[in-house]
Design an enzyme around this catalytic site. Sequence first.
Site, short mmCIF file in Angstrom:
data_model
loop_
_atom_site.label_atom_id
_atom_site.label_comp_id
_atom_site.label_asym_id
_atom_site.label_seq_id
_atom_site.Cartn_x
_atom_site.Cartn_y
_atom_site.Cartn_z
N HIS A 1 -54.61 -24.32 -4.42
CA HIS A 1 -54.50 -24.24 -5.94
C HIS A 1 -56.02 -24.83 -6.69
CE1 HIS A 1 -52.49 -24.49 -9.87
NE2 HIS A 1 -53.57 -25.62 -10.24
N GLU A 2 -56.22 -25.93 -6.28
CA GLU A 2 -57.53 -26.60 -6.78
C GLU A 2 -58.82 -25.70 -6.21
OE1 GLU A 2 -57.20 -28.55 -9.05
OE2 GLU A 2 -55.10 -29.10 -8.59
N GLU B 1 -53.56 -22.13 -14.97
CA GLU B 1 -52.52 -22.62 -13.98
C GLU B 1 -51.83 -21.45 -13.23
OE1 GLU B 1 -52.44 -25.74 -13.03
OE2 GLU B 1 -53.89 -26.03 -14.62
N HIS C 1 -58.95 -22.70 -8.90
CA HIS C 1 -59.83 -23.37 -10.05
C HIS C 1 -61.22 -23.17 -10.01
CE1 HIS C 1 -56.38 -23.97 -12.79
NE2 HIS C 1 -55.77 -25.03 -12.06
#
Length: 403
Positions: A145-146, A226, A149
């Site tokens: 997930h990071e 997100e 980003h």
Amino acid sequence: MWEAIRSNRRRSMGLVILMGILLVSLGFAIGLAIDPSVGGGMGSLIALGLWFFLYLVALLSGDRILLSSSHAHKIQKENAPILWNVVEEMTIASGLGKMPDVYIIDDPVPNAFAVGRKPEKAAVAVTSGLLKRLNRDELQGVVAHEIGHIKNLDVKFMTLASVMLGTIVIISDLFVRSMFYGSGRRRGSRDNDQGQVVLFLIALVLAIVAPLLAQILYFACSRKREYLADASAARFTRFPEGLASALEKIASNTEKMQYTNRALTPLYIVNPLAGRSLTGLFSTHPPTEKRVQVLRNMTSAGYGAYEQAYRTVLGPRRACLGSQTLAEAEDVGKRDSLGTDSKEDAIQRIAQVNDLLGAQAGFLPLLCSCGLRLKIPAGFALTQLQCPKCGTTHALPPQPPTA
């Protein structure tokens, strides 16, 4: 995916432009209230000058400032091999190119965030609480997930938005404080005096309202991102359940992190501040339960499956990814779980994290044959130490004296 990223960037840039208009308006109103003759334009220029200065600082060293403010410590592979390997795996799966630097925050609250001016100079920071509570599948989901980003260029854009918000807050705070602690205005004729009072009241109202409006716009920039990062994580890991389970564990925490602030809040995978159950305009993140539902409704691990699950949960008229992205996206099958942790695995994982934190604090970890883990402080004068549990005597390596 780039279609969705471009669309999200256009919408977010529109919000930042609104923040810029708010910033200039605030500077104009305050300058006009202080000096009606020339203050409006001068106030706007000062506001823009302050923003430009802070943006340069953020551009040159913003990532280091954010990592320092969160008390994050950079590690190497030998410090936390499992975390390091997971970051390596997700870097390869995402096609990011250069592996981000890895940081650990000594905080029992599970969470993580990413920073970076560009993908080639990025970092992923996770808390010790996250490492202690998540198994490898879940850790992969959070790291992916990071990295999502970073690959989607979210962290660079959020730096711009956070600087804009910070500038508005600084200007508003300085003006409000000057109103209460300084004379604040000139004396003139009665008509001029009354007119300037009106200007001061207008500026005061704007100084109070502007930070709130800017914060709403700032939070709006982060919410859609997100979902995109969740879609990326499901694709990179090929195991949506890992991130879903991790989000549940992180969101179940009721404690507040020790070192965080509102500028960092939108960067975390889940809002780390108390009261994060707020939804709507004042929410930095979409509801965690919705994110989990989307991930668990995925029939496969591809972008098409995420879009279908997104519309199933949030409504058929809602869209996350663009039509071109969906047309070009290949279906990706889910992989099997890497297996659940046994009690012994969980205990060992916690002990490894504690050893790492102890080493960062200057302690030498020592494992006795009876299973007791000892921590030897820096500068310990004795050359031998007896285990308080089984009585075994351990020879200690020479310790450098403390400064």
